[in-house]
Design an enzyme around this catalytic site. Sequence first.
Site, PDB file in Angstrom:
ATOM      1  N   HIS A  38       0.818  -1.229   0.000  1.00  0.00           N
ATOM      2  CA  HIS A  38       0.000   0.000   0.000  1.00  0.00           C
ATOM      3  C   HIS A  38       0.850   1.277   0.000  1.00  0.00           C
ATOM      4  O   HIS A  38       0.315   2.366  -0.229  1.00  0.00           O
ATOM      5  CB  HIS A  38      -0.918   0.046   1.224  1.00  0.00           C
ATOM      6  CG  HIS A  38      -1.978  -1.017   1.235  1.00  0.00           C
ATOM      7  ND1 HIS A  38      -2.838  -1.213   0.183  1.00  0.00           N
ATOM      8  CD2 HIS A  38      -2.309  -1.945   2.171  1.00  0.00           C
ATOM      9  CE1 HIS A  38      -3.656  -2.222   0.469  1.00  0.00           C
ATOM     10  NE2 HIS A  38      -3.353  -2.694   1.662  1.00  0.00           N
TER      11      HIS A  38
ATOM     12  N   HIS B 154      -6.243  -7.229  -0.372  1.00  0.00           N
ATOM     13  CA  HIS B 154      -6.382  -5.794  -0.652  1.00  0.00           C
ATOM     14  C   HIS B 154      -5.612  -5.437  -1.921  1.00  0.00           C
ATOM     15  O   HIS B 154      -4.551  -6.015  -2.184  1.00  0.00           O
ATOM     16  CB  HIS B 154      -5.835  -4.978   0.525  1.00  0.00           C
ATOM     17  CG  HIS B 154      -6.485  -5.292   1.840  1.00  0.00           C
ATOM     18  ND1 HIS B 154      -5.933  -6.174   2.752  1.00  0.00           N
ATOM     19  CD2 HIS B 154      -7.645  -4.875   2.368  1.00  0.00           C
ATOM     20  CE1 HIS B 154      -6.737  -6.265   3.806  1.00  0.00           C
ATOM     21  NE2 HIS B 154      -7.795  -5.502   3.597  1.00  0.00           N
TER      22      HIS B 154
ATOM     23  N   ASP C 116      -4.423 -12.741   3.523  1.00  0.00           N
ATOM     24  CA  ASP C 116      -5.656 -12.274   4.164  1.00  0.00           C
ATOM     25  C   ASP C 116      -6.902 -12.532   3.318  1.00  0.00           C
ATOM     26  O   ASP C 116      -8.005 -12.144   3.717  1.00  0.00           O
ATOM     27  CB  ASP C 116      -5.549 -10.792   4.558  1.00  0.00           C
ATOM     28  CG  ASP C 116      -4.857  -9.940   3.511  1.00  0.00           C
ATOM     29  OD1 ASP C 116      -4.602 -10.439   2.389  1.00  0.00           O
ATOM     30  OD2 ASP C 116      -4.561  -8.769   3.811  1.00  0.00           O
TER      31      ASP C 116
HETATM   32 ZN   LIG Z   1      -4.026  -7.117   2.788  1.00  0.00          ZN
END
Ligand SMILES: [Zn+2]
Length: 306
Positions: A125, A164, A243
Amino acid sequence: MTVFITHPSCLQHEMGPGHPESPERLGAINDALAASGLEPHLARFEAPAATVEQIARVHDRRYVEAIEAASPSSGLRYLDPDTALNPHSVDAARHAAGGVVHAVDLVCGGDYRNAFCAVRPPGHHAESGRAMGFCIFNSIAVGAAHALAVHGLSRVAIADFDVHHGNGTEEMFSDEPRVLMVSTFQYPLYPMSGIDNPARNMVNIPLSAGSGSVAFRDAVRESWLPALEAHEPELILISAGFDAHRDDPLAGLALTEDDYAWVTRELMAVAARHASGRIVSSLEGGYALSALGHSVAAHVRELAGA
Ligand SMILES: [Zn+2]
């Protein structure tokens, strides 16, 4: 045999009680590997600290200096609502990125075929000038840039199966034709990126909440693999977040250890065809401790050919 890289500082970075991105994650990975019988198949190395020059291939130099300057002498300093520095965090982030650089050196040097970096903080990120989402320096991007700059590779691929979207990696390499990024991620979900006109070298496959093995494997078969075959990467880097596991508390996909083993084998097959088998994988997310440990063991078992 697979390279396994970590560093003690990665256990000292912590962002307060109850934070899911905790040192216990690396403990769970160690426990699972110890129980797995894989130890004889691991070549262990300690991660060196990445240099500012290495980090600044993908981050603004002023951002790197600002992070160094923000390191607190005690307590926590927040960089965003989810991401904080303790006195050890900058050191951990430099070793996390340096671990991926070292893995690239070892794998491109030819003594080892592949590597896994059990490092934290995660990185995907982190943008060129911004920390976010538990990430400070974008380790996988630092490694990719190092492979291009130092090892003379002309094509690398980054595969990101974290639940993500890797917004930071996308920001750094959009329209960089030497880098192909293939990713799957739950959408809608943090950071809500990845679907608006991605660049041609970004193969982004959003998956809706509840998606499991079938949707994930279809995305890999139908979208990742043709793009990877066309790109002919000389090295595959993996943003290995776990995740998307069905037990994970931060997201809603339903993958299992078997899916992580499967996608590892698929990526190894591409690497065998185009990259002399070279793969460098680095830990991103994964917050259900037991599932994380078992998933990493499944991933590493495939990498090690054990
Ligand atoms: Zn993640």
